[in-house]
Design an enzyme around this catalytic site. Structure first.
Site, PDB file in Angstrom:
ATOM      1  N   GLY A  16       0.837  -1.207   0.000  1.00 39.23           N
ATOM      2  CA  GLY A  16       0.000   0.000   0.000  1.00 39.23           C
ATOM      3  C   GLY A  16       0.862   1.244   0.000  1.00 39.23           C
ATOM      4  CG  ASN A  17      -0.251   4.578  -1.586  1.00 36.92           C
ATOM      5  OD1 ASN A  17      -0.964   5.429  -1.075  1.00 36.92           O
ATOM      6  ND2 ASN A  17      -0.641   3.858  -2.633  1.00 36.92           N
ATOM      7  NE  ARG A  18       5.248   7.327   4.520  1.00 33.05           N
ATOM      8  CZ  ARG A  18       5.467   7.059   5.795  1.00 33.05           C
ATOM      9  NH1 ARG A  18       4.539   7.316   6.696  1.00 33.05           N
ATOM     10  NH2 ARG A  18       6.605   6.543   6.161  1.00 33.05           N
ATOM     11  CB  SER A  19      -2.601   8.153  -0.612  1.00 28.00           C
ATOM     12  OG  SER A  19      -3.646   9.040  -0.908  1.00 28.00           O
ATOM     13  CB  ALA A  56      -1.307   7.249  -3.914  1.00 24.95           C
TER      14      ALA A  56
END
Ligand code: CTP
Length: 410
Positions: free
Chosen positions: A207-210, A279
């Site tokens: 995943g990512n930090r968005s 993102a």
């Protein structure tokens, strides 16, 4: 600034007292116009003492002064907090049955309404329709908070804190150009928000930090400007999308990049603009086992082979699903040895071919998860066409200004 503070008859009227004090402390002149029901919760002397101005509820109180017209003309900003379901209904249908609703019909300044009511009332089709009507007319209706309501129930419908209402209201007043103008009325816009997740196994993902806040602000701003909005929400919490749903935004929940691609392309078929604020993961694990990957005692962890995901934005830009559709991307960049944030942004603008690319700097402390943002908007050749800074809402409005300009120039 001369602020007219309308107060509806709900238990949250006590928060209007704090809001009044806050606005006065910030140097604004505030005239309070409560409904008769509001005075059952907070007495007129409280409002009079804190505002230093008289408080009346009826048009008949000062007939020679034609109060409702004088108040409406004299105000630079109207804030209604709390706006009850009944008050929203009366305002939406243009009733003039007390001083507050009569005054609302005479104002030409920005109007901000902060609803507060029980969740059932907020989510009722009648309230949703009234809110949609008010928004289409340019009224800025603040989404209620979710949380503890009167009694022991909780859910969306709580009046936001006075500091938040003051911040939003002053921001709306400060916004340049025609206040909350419905310049996207009749348009369909698609916004993707959040961050995609690519499964590694049934319990893990890449995943990512968005946080999705910029995308939510874009959807909310577009709706306030009169657009029909589809939000493709990648792993967003229901708490952040529920108020949008209640306000008439269509929310399509997705998780992986491929799900997001399908949802965006389907919604884009009749869209005037698509903004890719999500993102999106560039890569996904090539194989996803049906069972959890186990740790082998003493063994080294297996490498995860990745394959490339489709580039949704580049596809939309290269093969337009609809002629004249405005395609907008976001580029979250960090500067490095090979170039600055803007160098990377310019190269990406040319590579992606989107009509607009909003470039911002990200890192652990900036961009992701914060309430403020700063973007430089580039065209497909990498030239700067606009910049927007401030809250994510202000950045959203700056971007919609640029989109609305392209649409109106066509
Ligand atoms: N994007 C997309 N599909 C992808 C990757 C990104 O649609 N597979 C979109 C994002 O929604 C965003 C824009 O492309 O609007 C830029 O995303 P970013 O991750 O910065 O671009 P990349 O092409 O992945 O570039 P980088 O090599 O810097 O990661």
């Amino acid at each position: 600034m001369r602020i007219l503070l309308g107060v509806g008859g709900g238990i949250a009227a006590y928060k209007a007292v704090l809001l009044l004090r806050l606005l006065r402390e910030q140097g604004h002149a505030v005239r309070v116009v409560p409904t008769a029901a509001a005075l059952r919760f907070v007495g007129a002397p409280t409002f009079e003492a804190l505002s230093g101005e008289p408080v009346t509820t009826e048009v008949f109180d000062d007939v020679p002064g034609v109060q409702h017209v004088a108040l409406g003309r004299g105000a630079d900003l109207v804030v209604v907090a709390p706006a009850t379901a009944d008050l929203l209904a009366r305002a939406a249908s243009g009733r003039a049955d007390d001083l507050l609703t009569s005054t609302l019909l005479t104002v030409s300044c920005p109007v901000v309404m902060a609803p507060a009511m029980h969740t059932e009332m907020w989510e009722h089709a009648a309230t949703r329709a009234n809110v949609a009507t008010l928004r289409a007319r340019g009224v800025h209706v603040v989404d209620p908070d979710s949380g503890r309501l009167t009694g022991d129930d909780s859910g969306p419908g709580r009046l936001p804190e006075p500091e938040e209402i003051a911040r939003v209201a002053l921001e709306v007043a400060a916004r340049s150009g025609p206040p909350s103008s419905p310049d996207l009325a009749g348009r369909h816009v698609v916004v993707s928000a959040g961050g995609t997740r690519e499964p590694i196994d049934p319990v893990r993902f890449i995943g990512n930090r968005s946080s999705g806040r910029q995308g939510v602000a874009l959807a909310s701003a577009a709706r306030d400007r009169g657009a029909r909005v589809t939000l493709v929400a990648a792993n967003l919490e229901a708490a952040s999308t529920q108020p949008l749903v209640a306000a008439g935004v269509e929310v399509v929940d997705v998780s992986s990049t491929r799900e997001l691609r399908e949802a965006v392309r389907a919604a884009a078929a009749d869209a005037d603009a698509v903004v890719m604020a999500a993102a999106v993961a560039d890569f996904r694990p090539a194989q996803v086992p049906g069972a959890k990957i186990k740790k082998v005692p003493g063994g080294s962890p297996a490498a995860i082979e990745l394959v490339e995901n489709p580039d949704v934005l580049a596809e939309l830009a290269a093969r337009r699903v609809r002629a004249g559709q405005v395609v907008v991307g976001f580029a979250a960049e960090t500067g490095d040895a090979t170039g600055s944030v803007l160098d990377h942004g310019r190269a990406k603008a040319r590579r992606k071919g989107a009509d607009l690319l909003a470039v911002n700097e990200v890192g652990e402390a900036v961009g992701f998860g914060t309430d403020v943002n700063e973007v430089t908007v580039l065209d497909a050749q990498g030239a700067t066409v606009a910049s927007a800074a401030g809250t994510k809402r202000q950045v959203a409005d700056g971007l919609w200004d640029a989109v609305a300009k392209i649409l109106s120039d066509m």
